[in-house]
Design a protein around this motif. Structure first.
Motif, mmCIF file in Angstrom:
data_model
loop_
_atom_site.group_PDB
_atom_site.id
_atom_site.type_symbol
_atom_site.label_atom_id
_atom_site.label_comp_id
_atom_site.label_asym_id
_atom_site.label_seq_id
_atom_site.Cartn_x
_atom_site.Cartn_y
_atom_site.Cartn_z
ATOM 1 N N SER A 58 1.327 -1.400 -0.008
ATOM 2 C CA SER A 58 0.157 -0.203 -0.090
ATOM 3 C C SER A 58 0.910 1.718 0.061
ATOM 4 O O SER A 58 2.020 1.002 0.520
ATOM 5 N N GLU A 59 0.202 2.492 -0.945
ATOM 6 C CA GLU A 59 0.720 3.393 -0.189
ATOM 7 C C GLU A 59 1.383 4.357 0.740
ATOM 8 O O GLU A 59 2.559 4.314 1.240
ATOM 9 N N SER A 60 0.535 3.549 2.237
ATOM 10 C CA SER A 60 0.626 4.117 3.426
ATOM 11 C C SER A 60 1.501 3.396 3.741
ATOM 12 O O SER A 60 2.677 3.843 4.441
ATOM 13 N N PHE A 61 2.055 2.440 3.745
ATOM 14 C CA PHE A 61 2.629 1.894 4.273
ATOM 15 C C PHE A 61 4.268 1.508 3.706
ATOM 16 O O PHE A 61 5.022 1.842 4.296
ATOM 17 N N CYS A 62 4.352 1.724 2.702
ATOM 18 C CA CYS A 62 4.843 2.208 1.449
ATOM 19 C C CYS A 62 6.440 4.025 1.873
ATOM 20 O O CYS A 62 7.136 4.356 2.788
ATOM 21 N N HIS A 63 5.367 4.152 2.758
ATOM 22 C CA HIS A 63 4.925 6.142 2.956
ATOM 23 C C HIS A 63 5.921 5.797 4.096
ATOM 24 O O HIS A 63 6.358 6.807 4.771
ATOM 25 N N MET A 71 14.787 7.385 4.236
ATOM 26 C CA MET A 71 14.699 6.884 2.149
ATOM 27 C C MET A 71 13.850 7.702 1.594
ATOM 28 O O MET A 71 12.698 8.037 2.226
ATOM 29 N N PRO A 72 13.840 8.134 0.283
ATOM 30 C CA PRO A 72 13.429 8.439 -0.602
ATOM 31 C C PRO A 72 11.791 8.297 -1.205
ATOM 32 O O PRO A 72 12.928 6.301 -1.922
ATOM 33 N N GLN A 73 11.066 7.635 -1.354
ATOM 34 C CA GLN A 73 10.105 6.599 -2.017
ATOM 35 C C GLN A 73 10.168 6.228 -3.006
ATOM 36 O O GLN A 73 10.348 4.883 -3.358
ATOM 37 N N ASP A 74 10.471 6.593 -3.825
ATOM 38 C CA ASP A 74 10.354 6.641 -5.393
ATOM 39 C C ASP A 74 11.523 5.492 -5.692
ATOM 40 O O ASP A 74 12.465 5.706 -6.453
ATOM 41 N N ARG A 75 12.598 6.015 -4.701
ATOM 42 C CA ARG A 75 14.339 5.116 -4.700
ATOM 43 C C ARG A 75 14.368 3.125 -5.052
ATOM 44 O O ARG A 75 14.953 2.656 -5.609
ATOM 45 N N PHE A 359 -4.059 1.539 7.084
ATOM 46 C CA PHE A 359 -3.125 1.508 7.925
ATOM 47 C C PHE A 359 -3.072 3.072 8.882
ATOM 48 O O PHE A 359 -2.066 3.239 9.878
ATOM 49 N N ASP A 360 -3.041 4.096 7.628
ATOM 50 C CA ASP A 360 -2.978 5.437 8.601
ATOM 51 C C ASP A 360 -3.399 6.031 9.816
ATOM 52 O O ASP A 360 -3.190 6.587 10.511
#
Length: 422
Positions: A58-63, A71-75, A359-360
């Motif tokens: 999920s976007e929330s977990f990755c963030h 870490m930058p998320q897009d790396r 998650f949030d």
């Protein structure tokens, strides 16, 4: 900001929880349930890595994870390989037509190497198809002999065959085919009041059964397929586990701890152990090092664990080994990475919220309760995997400076969310 590895390597982190090393893949629901924990491998990544998982993140977990790792998320690139019933995850990569997309990703990255959860035949074939090595093996990767050794030692019978020669104490027991299971159970119950029946290849307590003399002749004793181990049940006060690490010239024991068990199944961990006699803990370390030396001689490189139980008088009995990344390997890597300290007090478990949450929302509640991990103190709680399917049973890692602090953190966590399953 977290930098890439000093040697410039890129890791392809393969969360192959669905592997024939761990369980008979005909039990499709079991590896699928384990796959729900695969997002935890995000804590192993660094900028430039590729994360191959059986479930989407999920976007929330990755963030959440990348923010705490700095870490930058897009790396980090995540590739989802959906589960195919009865098929090892490493084989599913090709079945889903993902080999070429992966090759294209890796052409842009320096020195890529595969880091699997389990070293099975499928992951070796996948690395070869991608034209990359396997971490942490030297050039050429693991030999066929090494892969066979890993497969053998991830069975109960394989461990029982090796352990006595390493000086490792085992409960009295026997290995048998399914057709002989009723007879072997009866023979052991003639000598012992209670026995444990285990599928030869299983993990996390899957398929384990406890049988007493009073049990009726039911499914427990009927013939079954495959191979089984039947052991005397050892009355114990603690279930313990040590994590070993093999390199070409050295074996180490990075940590040990107490396993939290529910009906014979792993439910969490606490490290270092709190109430295990010093002599038993030293013996567990000695056994783990002996097993590691055997693995090194067979060409194995990487993590493994040794599980045991400790009786009231301090006698230790080994039960099994797990030659792969286990349920404690990644949480320990997470703790070490966040705290910068290899030996803080830490634990894993599952806390149940009173109702399903996003998650949030769960993170917000942790923050409101003053439980969110704080790097300046090294104390707090991390949700180390993504939102559970039911939205209620959340897996966590708790950290503190010592046992007293850890007990306090977990007590506050349980109070904030109703009760703790761990």
């Amino acid at each position: 900001m977290v930098a890439a590895r000093e040697d410039g390597r890129t890791l392809v982190v393969l969360a192959n929880f669905v592997s024939p090393l761990t369980v008979d893949l005909r039990a499709a629901s079991v590896p699928r349930r384990w796959s729900e924990q695969a997002p935890r491998t995000i804590w192993l990544t660094r900028p430039g890595d590729v994360l191959v998982v059986p479930v989407p993140l999920s976007e929330s977990f990755c963030h959440y994870a990348f923010t705490r790792l700095g870490m930058p998320q897009d790396r980090v690139t995540a590739v989802t390989v959906p589960d195919i019933p009865h098929v090892p995850m490493a084989d599913a990569v090709s079945a889903h037509g993902l080999l070429e997309p992966l090759r294209a990703l890796l052409r842009e990255r320096p020195q890529p190497r595969l880091l699997p959860t389990a070293l099975d035949e499928g992951c070796v074939a996948l690395a070869a198809a991608l034209g990359i090595g396997i971490e942490p093996y030297e050039a050429g990767g693991p030999s066929a002999r090494t892969v066979r050794t890993v497969a053998d030692l991830n069975t109960k019978s394989g461990f029982r065959a090796v352990a006595p020669g390493l000086g490792v104490r085992l409960p009295y027991g026997a290995v048998c085919a399914g057709a002989d299971l009723p007879r072997v159970i009866d023979e052991l119950l003639a000598a012992w009041e209670r026995v444990v029946v285990k599928p030869d290849r299983s993990a996390g307590g899957h398929g384990l059964r406890f049988v007493t003399r009073d049990d009726r002749l039911d499914e427990t004793r009927r013939p079954a397929g495959g191979y089984w181990v039947v052991e005397r049940y050892v009355e114990h006060t603690r279930a313990v586990s040590a994590q070993g690490e093999c390199t070409p010239d050295r074996v180490s024991v990075p940590f040990d701890g107490e396993m939290r068990m529910t009906g014979g199944a792993f439910a969490g961990y606490r490290s270092p152990p709190y109430d295990v006699p010093d002599l038993a803990r030293a013996e567990l370390t000695e056994w783990t090092l002996a097993l590691g030396r055997h693995l090194v001689a067979e060409g194995y490189r990487g993590p493994f664990s040794l599980d045991a139980v400790c009786t009231r008088d301090g006698t230790l009995y080994a039960l099994e080994c797990n030659v792969r990344r286990t349920a404690t390997t990644t949480p320990h890597a997470l703790v070490t990475r966040l705290t910068g300290n290899a030996t803080p007090a830490w634990s894993t478990g599952t806390v149940r919220a009173d109702a399903p949450r996003s998650f949030d929302t769960m993170v917000e509640h942790l923050i409101e309760a003053g439980l969110d991990y704080r790097p300046e103190t090294g104390v707090g709680v991390i949700l180390y995997t993504d939102r559970p399917v039911d939205g209620a049973g959340w897996r966590y890692v708790a950290m503190a400076a010592d046992h007293t602090g850890l007990t306090e953190v977990e007590a506050r966590l349980a109070a904030a969310f109703g009760h703790d399953d761990g």
